[in-house]
Design an enzyme around this catalytic site. Sequence first.
Site, PDB file in Angstrom:
ATOM      1  N   HIS A 142       0.855  -1.190   0.000  1.00 27.17           N
ATOM      2  CA  HIS A 142       0.000   0.000   0.000  1.00 27.17           C
ATOM      3  C   HIS A 142       0.887   1.235   0.000  1.00 27.17           C
ATOM      4  O   HIS A 142       1.931   1.255   0.639  1.00 27.17           O
ATOM      5  CB  HIS A 142      -0.895   0.025   1.251  1.00 27.17           C
ATOM      6  CG  HIS A 142      -2.081   0.926   1.090  1.00 27.17           C
ATOM      7  ND1 HIS A 142      -2.008   2.276   1.304  1.00 27.17           N
ATOM      8  CD2 HIS A 142      -3.346   0.659   0.712  1.00 27.17           C
ATOM      9  CE1 HIS A 142      -3.205   2.808   1.089  1.00 27.17           C
ATOM     10  NE2 HIS A 142      -4.029   1.864   0.711  1.00 27.17           N
ATOM     11  N   ASP A 164      -7.847  -5.395   0.123  1.00 28.16           N
ATOM     12  CA  ASP A 164      -8.339  -6.330  -0.900  1.00 28.16           C
ATOM     13  C   ASP A 164      -7.959  -7.779  -0.641  1.00 28.16           C
ATOM     14  O   ASP A 164      -8.463  -8.672  -1.324  1.00 28.16           O
ATOM     15  CB  ASP A 164      -7.790  -5.894  -2.271  1.00 28.16           C
ATOM     16  CG  ASP A 164      -8.390  -4.561  -2.682  1.00 28.16           C
ATOM     17  OD1 ASP A 164      -7.633  -3.625  -2.967  1.00 28.16           O
ATOM     18  OD2 ASP A 164      -9.627  -4.456  -2.650  1.00 28.16           O
TER      19      ASP A 164
HETATM   20  C1  SDX Z   1      -6.328  -0.122  -2.945  1.00 28.56           C
HETATM   21  O1  SDX Z   1      -4.483   4.387  -2.189  1.00 28.56           O
HETATM   22  C2  SDX Z   1      -5.438   3.823  -1.539  1.00 28.56           C
HETATM   23  O2  SDX Z   1      -5.810   4.260  -0.487  1.00 28.56           O
HETATM   24  C3  SDX Z   1      -6.049   2.606  -2.254  1.00 28.56           C
HETATM   25  C4  SDX Z   1      -7.037   1.793  -1.429  1.00 28.56           C
HETATM   26  C5  SDX Z   1      -8.315   2.561  -1.175  1.00 28.56           C
HETATM   27  O3  SDX Z   1      -9.023   2.229  -0.207  1.00 28.56           O
HETATM   28  O4  SDX Z   1      -8.675   3.418  -2.030  1.00 28.56           O
HETATM   29  O5  SDX Z   1      -6.463   1.408  -0.203  1.00 28.56           O
HETATM   30  C6  SDX Z   1      -7.456   0.528  -2.204  1.00 28.56           C
HETATM   31  O6  SDX Z   1      -6.140   0.168  -4.098  1.00 28.56           O
HETATM   32  C7  SDX Z   1      -5.411  -1.073  -2.202  1.00 28.56           C
HETATM   33  C8  SDX Z   1      -4.225  -1.598  -3.081  1.00 28.56           C
HETATM   34  C9  SDX Z   1      -4.761  -2.746  -3.974  1.00 28.56           C
HETATM   35  N1  SDX Z   1      -3.736  -3.130  -4.942  1.00 28.56           N
HETATM   36  C10 SDX Z   1      -3.079  -4.325  -4.836  1.00 28.56           C
HETATM   37  O7  SDX Z   1      -3.217  -5.114  -3.908  1.00 28.56           O
HETATM   38  C11 SDX Z   1      -2.128  -4.608  -6.011  1.00 28.56           C
HETATM   39  C12 SDX Z   1      -0.802  -5.146  -5.468  1.00 28.56           C
HETATM   40  N2  SDX Z   1      -0.121  -4.031  -4.772  1.00 28.56           N
HETATM   41  C13 SDX Z   1       0.877  -3.299  -5.530  1.00 28.56           C
HETATM   42  O8  SDX Z   1       0.652  -3.179  -6.892  1.00 28.56           O
HETATM   43  C14 SDX Z   1       1.351  -2.030  -4.793  1.00 28.56           C
HETATM   44  O9  SDX Z   1       1.680  -2.418  -3.521  1.00 28.56           O
HETATM   45  C15 SDX Z   1       0.467  -0.806  -4.742  1.00 28.56           C
HETATM   46  C16 SDX Z   1      -0.040  -0.405  -6.071  1.00 28.56           C
HETATM   47  C17 SDX Z   1      -0.699  -1.041  -3.826  1.00 28.56           C
HETATM   48  C18 SDX Z   1       1.294   0.339  -4.148  1.00 28.56           C
HETATM   49  O10 SDX Z   1       2.275   0.633  -5.090  1.00 28.56           O
HETATM   50  P1  SDX Z   1       3.490   1.651  -4.789  1.00 28.56           P
HETATM   51  O11 SDX Z   1       3.253   2.397  -3.524  1.00 28.56           O
HETATM   52  O12 SDX Z   1       3.731   2.428  -6.044  1.00 28.56           O
HETATM   53  O13 SDX Z   1       4.719   0.691  -4.488  1.00 28.56           O
HETATM   54  P2  SDX Z   1       5.763   0.215  -5.580  1.00 28.56           P
HETATM   55  O14 SDX Z   1       5.034  -0.397  -6.740  1.00 28.56           O
HETATM   56  O15 SDX Z   1       6.718   1.336  -5.850  1.00 28.56           O
HETATM   57  O16 SDX Z   1       6.510  -0.967  -4.794  1.00 28.56           O
HETATM   58  C19 SDX Z   1       7.715  -0.745  -4.046  1.00 28.56           C
HETATM   59  C20 SDX Z   1       8.433  -2.098  -4.088  1.00 28.56           C
HETATM   60  C21 SDX Z   1       8.751  -2.565  -5.534  1.00 28.56           C
HETATM   61  O17 SDX Z   1       9.874  -3.471  -5.441  1.00 28.56           O
HETATM   62  P3  SDX Z   1      11.364  -2.944  -5.872  1.00 28.56           P
HETATM   63  O18 SDX Z   1      11.203  -2.186  -7.192  1.00 28.56           O
HETATM   64  O19 SDX Z   1      11.795  -2.072  -4.728  1.00 28.56           O
HETATM   65  O20 SDX Z   1      12.160  -4.216  -6.018  1.00 28.56           O
HETATM   66  O21 SDX Z   1       7.590  -3.127  -3.536  1.00 28.56           O
HETATM   67  C22 SDX Z   1       7.293  -4.088  -4.553  1.00 28.56           C
HETATM   68  C23 SDX Z   1       7.565  -3.412  -5.890  1.00 28.56           C
HETATM   69  O22 SDX Z   1       7.866  -4.396  -6.882  1.00 28.56           O
HETATM   70  N3  SDX Z   1       5.862  -4.414  -4.404  1.00 28.56           N
HETATM   71  C24 SDX Z   1       5.368  -5.651  -4.529  1.00 28.56           C
HETATM   72  C25 SDX Z   1       3.981  -5.517  -4.293  1.00 28.56           C
HETATM   73  N4  SDX Z   1       3.686  -4.228  -4.019  1.00 28.56           N
HETATM   74  C26 SDX Z   1       4.853  -3.550  -4.111  1.00 28.56           C
HETATM   75  N5  SDX Z   1       5.976  -6.833  -4.827  1.00 28.56           N
HETATM   76  C27 SDX Z   1       5.148  -7.914  -4.876  1.00 28.56           C
HETATM   77  N6  SDX Z   1       3.803  -7.866  -4.649  1.00 28.56           N
HETATM   78  C28 SDX Z   1       3.193  -6.688  -4.361  1.00 28.56           C
HETATM   79  N7  SDX Z   1       1.873  -6.646  -4.141  1.00 28.56           N
END
Ligand code: SDX
Length: 426
Positions: A304, A361
Amino acid sequence: MLRIEFGDQSLECPLVVGTENEKAIDISQLRSKTGYITLDDSFGNTGSCKSGITYIDGDKGVLRYRGYAIEELAEKSSFIETAYLIIYGNLPNKSEYDLFSDLLTSQEILHEGFRHHFEGFPNNAHPMAMLSAMINAMGCYQSDLYEVEDGVSRFDKSAAQLISQVRTIAAAAYKMSIGQPMVYPYPEKSYAENFLQMMFSLPNKHYEVDPDILHALTMFLILHVDHEQNCSTSTVRVVASSGANLHASCSAGVCALWGRLHGGANQGVVEMFNKIKNSDYTVKEFIEKVKKKEGGAKLMGFGHRVYKNFDPRAQILQKAAHKLLDKAGKQDELLEIAQELAESALHDEYFIERKLYPNVDFYSGIILQAIGIPLNMFTVMFAIGRMPGWIAHWKEINENSKQRIYRPRQIYVGETIRKYIPVDKR
Ligand code: SDX
């Protein structure tokens, strides 16, 4: 004041401190005074506004709607009471609640013209595409937003119509997709109970509402009501800032919510559980695929932008999922996979160092599945819950007399000037 110095230039920037002691540097004079802009890809460090609707402390796992803790509201409130709170700023007294509830009831029947909209979509149309289109269509049956008639402002009526009819549209879209007749809402029933009736009643068989399912659905909706400046709510605010009406702004919110990284994740989580269940690899092997980013694999429902500890909503939903399935005496394979995935990830350096924890989620899909909601409607359920939050943010933008249109700047990195060459000379 914060003083920014670069070369022979300097700028004094006021500090902004919120009621929960959050701090920001007000850089609204930066470009006009220095020619510089800031650059913050995906706005991770940038506040777009001041808002009094929802407060989140991502480190402490705090979520409050208008100052009320999410844990209290999820357990003690109703979706309609929470919707009133988030939109109008305070918990309603008895007469305010009754007036709001009656307004919702008065708005719950769709205009008969909607039948043509439903028939215009192919049977396999994704319900999020239908919902976004239908919300704009709804607005067409509504005259100007600001007219006040019989003491109820158009806003109140439009807000009630959106909250009430997104539920009717969702249920009707489901019924159409399975070839069953639309079920009309029952005025005497509560919001969530009405939804379950419209989804699962048949002309010859009344759906008996299980109190535990009703409680789980109500709690699900309350937990989704608002979440400050998330992607879809920011979209609603951007569209609202142009002067667009409430329906157009919320329709845009539905489109933003649909994305797999946002509201579409609840469908993605259950698809991930099913993929593991039907695959020949173990949970641990899947986790390794995620860590290697094999084929862009993500642990859906984890991570998140704001919560860097735990998402309080995930904790509440986890308990509710167990309670619902234990009561049904169901050994839910997906819940077992969820538990094993969470167990593995929460003890794995990759997830720990990136502060990745279950978000709203991760468990919500298990509850929706246990209620009987079809997978392609999971994000629609999120939209139904989030509708009051979008409406509250639209109202906050429109009540700000100094509100300007959202228009970020950019740093151009494309081609510099080039002379046009006729095609026969290229
Ligand atoms: C919602 O914003 C809100 O408030 C949203 C929400 C709401 O109520 O409105 O809370 C609802 O959208 C919840 C999130 C649902 N999405 C998911 O579950 C999808 C999986 N999660 C990721 O895609 C991610 O964690 C996000 C999109 C939620 C957040 O993305 P960020 O903050 O841009 O983080 P990032 O992509 O820059 O990740 C940082 C690191 C990366 O690794 P490195 O490049 O450092 O090696 O963490 C890794 C990412 O690859 N990473 C994950 C991951 N989430 C981040 N690796 C594996 N699985 C994941 N789920």
